[in-house]
Design an enzyme around this catalytic site. Structure first.
Site, PDB file in Angstrom:
ATOM      1  N   ARG A 101       0.843  -1.186   0.000  1.00 58.72           N
ATOM      2  CA  ARG A 101       0.000   0.000   0.000  1.00 58.72           C
ATOM      3  C   ARG A 101       0.888   1.250   0.000  1.00 58.72           C
ATOM      4  O   ARG A 101       1.962   1.257   0.627  1.00 58.72           O
ATOM      5  CB  ARG A 101      -0.847  -0.036   1.273  1.00 58.72           C
ATOM      6  CG  ARG A 101      -1.832   1.094   1.450  1.00 58.72           C
ATOM      7  CD  ARG A 101      -2.972   0.991   0.501  1.00 58.72           C
ATOM      8  NE  ARG A 101      -4.117   1.776   0.946  1.00 58.72           N
ATOM      9  CZ  ARG A 101      -5.145   2.068   0.144  1.00 58.72           C
ATOM     10  NH1 ARG A 101      -5.166   1.643  -1.116  1.00 58.72           N
ATOM     11  NH2 ARG A 101      -6.164   2.743   0.602  1.00 58.72           N
ATOM     12  N   THR A 380      -9.911   0.208 -10.045  1.00 59.26           N
ATOM     13  CA  THR A 380      -8.964  -0.655  -9.352  1.00 59.26           C
ATOM     14  C   THR A 380      -9.005  -1.940 -10.138  1.00 59.26           C
ATOM     15  O   THR A 380      -9.864  -2.105 -10.999  1.00 59.26           O
ATOM     16  CB  THR A 380      -9.439  -0.877  -7.896  1.00 59.26           C
ATOM     17  OG1 THR A 380      -9.292   0.341  -7.188  1.00 59.26           O
ATOM     18  CG2 THR A 380      -8.664  -1.953  -7.159  1.00 59.26           C
ATOM     19  N   THR A 398      -4.280  -0.888  -7.222  1.00 58.61           N
ATOM     20  CA  THR A 398      -5.023   0.326  -7.574  1.00 58.61           C
ATOM     21  C   THR A 398      -4.142   1.560  -7.605  1.00 58.61           C
ATOM     22  O   THR A 398      -3.078   1.591  -6.980  1.00 58.61           O
ATOM     23  CB  THR A 398      -6.160   0.568  -6.547  1.00 58.61           C
ATOM     24  OG1 THR A 398      -7.024   1.600  -7.021  1.00 58.61           O
ATOM     25  CG2 THR A 398      -5.634   0.972  -5.184  1.00 58.61           C
ATOM     26  N   ASN A 400      -6.336   4.131  -7.200  1.00 59.80           N
ATOM     27  CA  ASN A 400      -7.521   4.733  -6.589  1.00 59.80           C
ATOM     28  C   ASN A 400      -8.491   5.259  -7.630  1.00 59.80           C
ATOM     29  O   ASN A 400      -9.398   4.551  -8.056  1.00 59.80           O
ATOM     30  CB  ASN A 400      -7.160   5.797  -5.548  1.00 59.80           C
ATOM     31  CG  ASN A 400      -8.308   6.030  -4.572  1.00 59.80           C
ATOM     32  OD1 ASN A 400      -9.243   5.224  -4.513  1.00 59.80           O
ATOM     33  ND2 ASN A 400      -8.265   7.093  -3.812  1.00 59.80           N
ATOM     34  N   ASP A 420      -8.035   8.261   0.328  1.00 56.19           N
ATOM     35  CA  ASP A 420      -8.530   7.153   1.162  1.00 56.19           C
ATOM     36  C   ASP A 420      -8.316   7.426   2.650  1.00 56.19           C
ATOM     37  O   ASP A 420      -8.865   6.723   3.492  1.00 56.19           O
ATOM     38  CB  ASP A 420      -7.854   5.832   0.775  1.00 56.19           C
ATOM     39  CG  ASP A 420      -8.587   5.120  -0.358  1.00 56.19           C
ATOM     40  OD1 ASP A 420      -9.664   5.593  -0.764  1.00 56.19           O
ATOM     41  OD2 ASP A 420      -8.075   4.087  -0.839  1.00 56.19           O
ATOM     42  N   SER A 449      -7.672   0.762   3.354  1.00 52.96           N
ATOM     43  CA  SER A 449      -8.169   0.311   2.044  1.00 52.96           C
ATOM     44  C   SER A 449      -9.351  -0.621   2.226  1.00 52.96           C
ATOM     45  O   SER A 449      -9.556  -1.167   3.311  1.00 52.96           O
ATOM     46  CB  SER A 449      -7.044  -0.427   1.312  1.00 52.96           C
ATOM     47  OG  SER A 449      -7.533  -1.052   0.154  1.00 52.96           O
ATOM     48  N   GLY A 470     -13.816  -1.492  -6.865  1.00 52.58           N
ATOM     49  CA  GLY A 470     -15.108  -0.900  -6.494  1.00 52.58           C
ATOM     50  C   GLY A 470     -15.096  -0.097  -5.214  1.00 52.58           C
ATOM     51  O   GLY A 470     -16.146   0.160  -4.635  1.00 52.58           O
ATOM     52  N   GLY A 471     -13.899   0.286  -4.727  1.00 48.48           N
ATOM     53  CA  GLY A 471     -13.855   1.078  -3.499  1.00 48.48           C
ATOM     54  C   GLY A 471     -14.543   0.326  -2.373  1.00 48.48           C
ATOM     55  O   GLY A 471     -14.311  -0.868  -2.168  1.00 48.48           O
TER      56      GLY A 471
HETATM   57  O1  DON Z   1      -7.996   0.975  -1.458  1.00 48.73           O
HETATM   58  C1  DON Z   1      -9.174   1.259  -1.630  1.00 48.73           C
HETATM   59  O2  DON Z   1     -10.079   0.865  -0.937  1.00 48.73           O
HETATM   60  C2  DON Z   1      -9.532   2.106  -2.833  1.00 48.73           C
HETATM   61  N1  DON Z   1      -8.434   2.981  -3.145  1.00 48.73           N
HETATM   62  C3  DON Z   1      -9.887   1.203  -3.964  1.00 48.73           C
HETATM   63  C4  DON Z   1     -10.301   1.969  -5.176  1.00 48.73           C
HETATM   64  C5  DON Z   1     -11.177   1.215  -6.078  1.00 48.73           C
HETATM   65  O3  DON Z   1     -11.493   0.092  -5.866  1.00 48.73           O
HETATM   66  C6  DON Z   1     -11.674   1.946  -7.267  1.00 48.73           C
HETATM   67  N2  DON Z   1     -12.325   1.026  -8.166  1.00 48.73           N
HETATM   68  N3  DON Z   1     -13.262   1.026  -8.778  1.00 48.73           N
END
Ligand code: DON
Length: 569
Positions: A101, A380, A398, A400, A420, A449, A470-471
């Site tokens: 990370r 991501t 990712t 981000n 984040d 994350s 997908g965050g």
């Molecule tokens: O680490 C995380 O939770 C976010 N930066 C992930 C970002 C993400 O999945 C974007 N995708 N669609």
């Protein structure tokens, strides 16, 4: 039935030649192979991984090659300038989880995005541009897993990515959509525009996207290793760009960066052993809290996507995210209560669920309250790999946002992972997450994350390898795939294709993909106090592999929501 379809496909594959590659077939069926499988969000990267496995490389060799190939073929998310997590289960049953990370620069501070009156400055500075950039971890991460597990030489694993960057790849409709979705922002960043646009205009489907500068950067990394990225020529480029454009990453930040091994989050769910990623990812713990709350009921007997099941799942998600948003953060900076890892913790959360009524989120963790969320376009990418020796890898990486901060150096995109972290308590991040002080900005800290690369084991063998972008929806996507397979007896492909719901404590709303819940179900949920938002757009884009316990075959599925590919042999 499933087995006969599977065998039919194997036969079809073998008819086209003894070394025929099993490829993503028609929508209704997974890809089937008998010894190895790679599933990623880009066919070019999947094929690189399969080629490495054919040469005798193991799943980690393939993962490194796929990671670098994605940095070329999926520049919106694949990366050199970002970070990620990798879970590996070796054939002997050992599980290792790796954290690369990004870290907040040493010059970062808790109020760095606020003006004199304590408000977040306009222009979303934690998202766009140099100030959003955290110190990248991916190159160090790839080197760490190479040292620990790989069998093929480092340079050989980067070579396919170099070739892909030089030769280029055709822009497909999915890639075009990613670029088009962000074209106004891309035009504001000359480096990004030079990589993705031709004379300032969108490419057309079928155009070749070549990245000569990226090829040269990859060549440097192949020959000089991470030293060139963290101490050498590439470090100079990053630091120079940061200094010119108002970013904070310095030589000292790069010199200090370390990828590390972390203890896995391992738990039992209805007789299956789940291995996932621990802090600084919240993925494993939040997944555990969701599933362990559901374990207290016989969920599989509640009609799938019916109001009763959705209510219970949502209440479990709401509670798990409340704990996540308040308690979790970089374990090198915050003390995460150990009790959260013990089963009674989730069971106590479950005991507070009212079976007939939605709980208001504010009653669960009143210390969190939110202002209005902004919505940004995000990207991501996850890939899953099984090799012929029985090693399995799940990896999510990712930058981000889609194309990260949009800042570029040396042909690659830099992350905007600073968003984040908690930019200001009560102000939602790009995923609408309202997070607390445990995730506050501190120099050198890893942002919390949601990435959830996960390997599920049954009877001593890998059973499911899965993960998603997908965050915040990553966690609920993975949870629902495991609920589909384990509670409802679906194949992985069926569970992965199924519609998804999402709740993250705040906003206090169930988000559902449009085709997921019937009108009746929505009405029933609303009548017991839920707010339901049918959301256009997808929730996650998972990439998974199932190992058939009876057949011994591998079933790969790249989410129908995005342009990936499963392939194997
Ligand atoms: O680490 C995380 O939770 C976010 N930066 C992930 C970002 C993400 O999945 C974007 N995708 N669609």
């Amino acid at each position: 039935m499933r087995n006969s379809v599977a065998l039919g496909l194997l036969v079809a594959a073998s008819l086209t030649g003894s070394t025929a590659l099993a490829q993503q077939p028609r929508w209704w069926s997974p890809v089937v192979a008998d010894s190895a499988m790679v599933v990623s969000a880009k066919s070019e990267a999947t094929r690189v991984g399969v080629e490495i496995l054919r040469r005798g490389g193991n799943a980690v060799d393939a993962a490194i090659a796929v990671h670098f190939a994605l940095a070329v073929a999926l520049p919106s998310a694949g990366n050199l300038g970002g970070g990620g997590f990798l879970v590996v289960r070796t054939a002997d049953g050992a599980v290792h989880t790796y954290d690369y990370r990004e870290t907040a620069p040493l010059a970062a501070s808790e109020d760095m995005y606020l003006d004199e009156s304590g408000e977040v400055r306009p222009g979303h500075p934690s998202w766009f541009g140099a100030l959003a950039v955290a110190t990248p971890g991916s190159v160090a991460g790839m080197k760490l897993v190479h040292e620990r597990h790989a069998t093929l030489p480092w340079a050989e694993l980067i070579e396919p990515a170099i070739e892909l960057a030089e030769r280029g790849f055709p822009v497909d409709p999915y890639a075009l959509r990613l670029i088009a979705g962000k074209v106004d922002d891309i035009r504001r960043f000359p480096g990004a525009a030079a990589i993705l646009l031709s004379d300032g205009q969108l490419p057309a489907v079928g155009d070749t996207l070549r990245q000569p500068e990226l090829a040269r950067t990859l060549q440097l990394i192949a020959t000089q290793g991470p030293a060139v990225f963290y101490h050498g020529e590439i470090a100079d480029s990053i630091v120079g760009a940061m200094a010119r454009r108002g970013g904070l990453v310095t030589h000292e930040d790069l010199r200090r960066y370390r990828a590390v091994e972390r203890p896995p989050i391992t738990f039992d769910y209805r007789g299956y052993t789940v291995h996932s990623m621990g802090p600084p990812s919240s993925g494993g713990i939040t997944l555990k809290l969701i599933l362990e709350q559901l374990e207290t009921i016989d969920l599989g007997n509640y009609p799938y996507h019916g109001a009763r099941a959705v209510h219970r799942i949502v209440e479990a998600m709401r509670r798990a995210f409340a704990e996540r948003n308040v308690l979790l953060g970089d374990p090198d900076f915050v003390d995460i209560p150990e009790s959260i890892l013990a089963e009674p913790y989730a069971h106590e959360l479950a005991a507070s669920i009212d079976t007939l009524r939605a709980t208001s989120s504010i009653d669960i963790r009143p210390e969190l309250s939110a202002s209005q969320a902004t919505v940004e376009s995000t990207e991501t990418t996850h890939f899953s790999i099984v090799d012929p020796m029985g090693n399995a890898v799940a990896s999510t990486t990712t930058i981000n946002g889609s194309f990260g901060s949009l800042e570029t150096v040396a042909g690659f995109f830099l992350n905007n992972e600073m968003d984040d972290l908690t930019v200001k308590p009560g102000v939602p991040n790009a995923y609408g997450l309202v997070q607390g002080r445990s995730n506050a900005i501190q120099p050198g800290k890893r942002p919390l994350s949601a990435m959830t690369p996960t390997i599920v084991v049954q009877n001593g063998k890998p059973r499911f390898i899965v993960g998603s972008p997908g965050g915040s929806t990553i966690i609920t996507t993975v949870a629902q795939i495991l609920i589909g397979t384990i509670d409802y007896g679906m194949t992985l492909a069926e569970a992965l294709d199924g519609g998804r719901i999402h709740h993250q404590h705040l906003p206090d709303t169930i988000r559902a993909e449009p085709w997921t819940l019937s009108e009746d179900t929505v009405a029933q949920l609303e009548s017991i106090g839920h707010r339901v938002e049918m959301r256009r757009g997808y929730s996650g884009r998972a990439q998974g592999i199932e190992l058939g316990p009876e057949t011994g075959l591998l079933y790969g599925r790249s989410d129908l929501r995005g342009g990936g590919e499963a392939a194997g042999f």
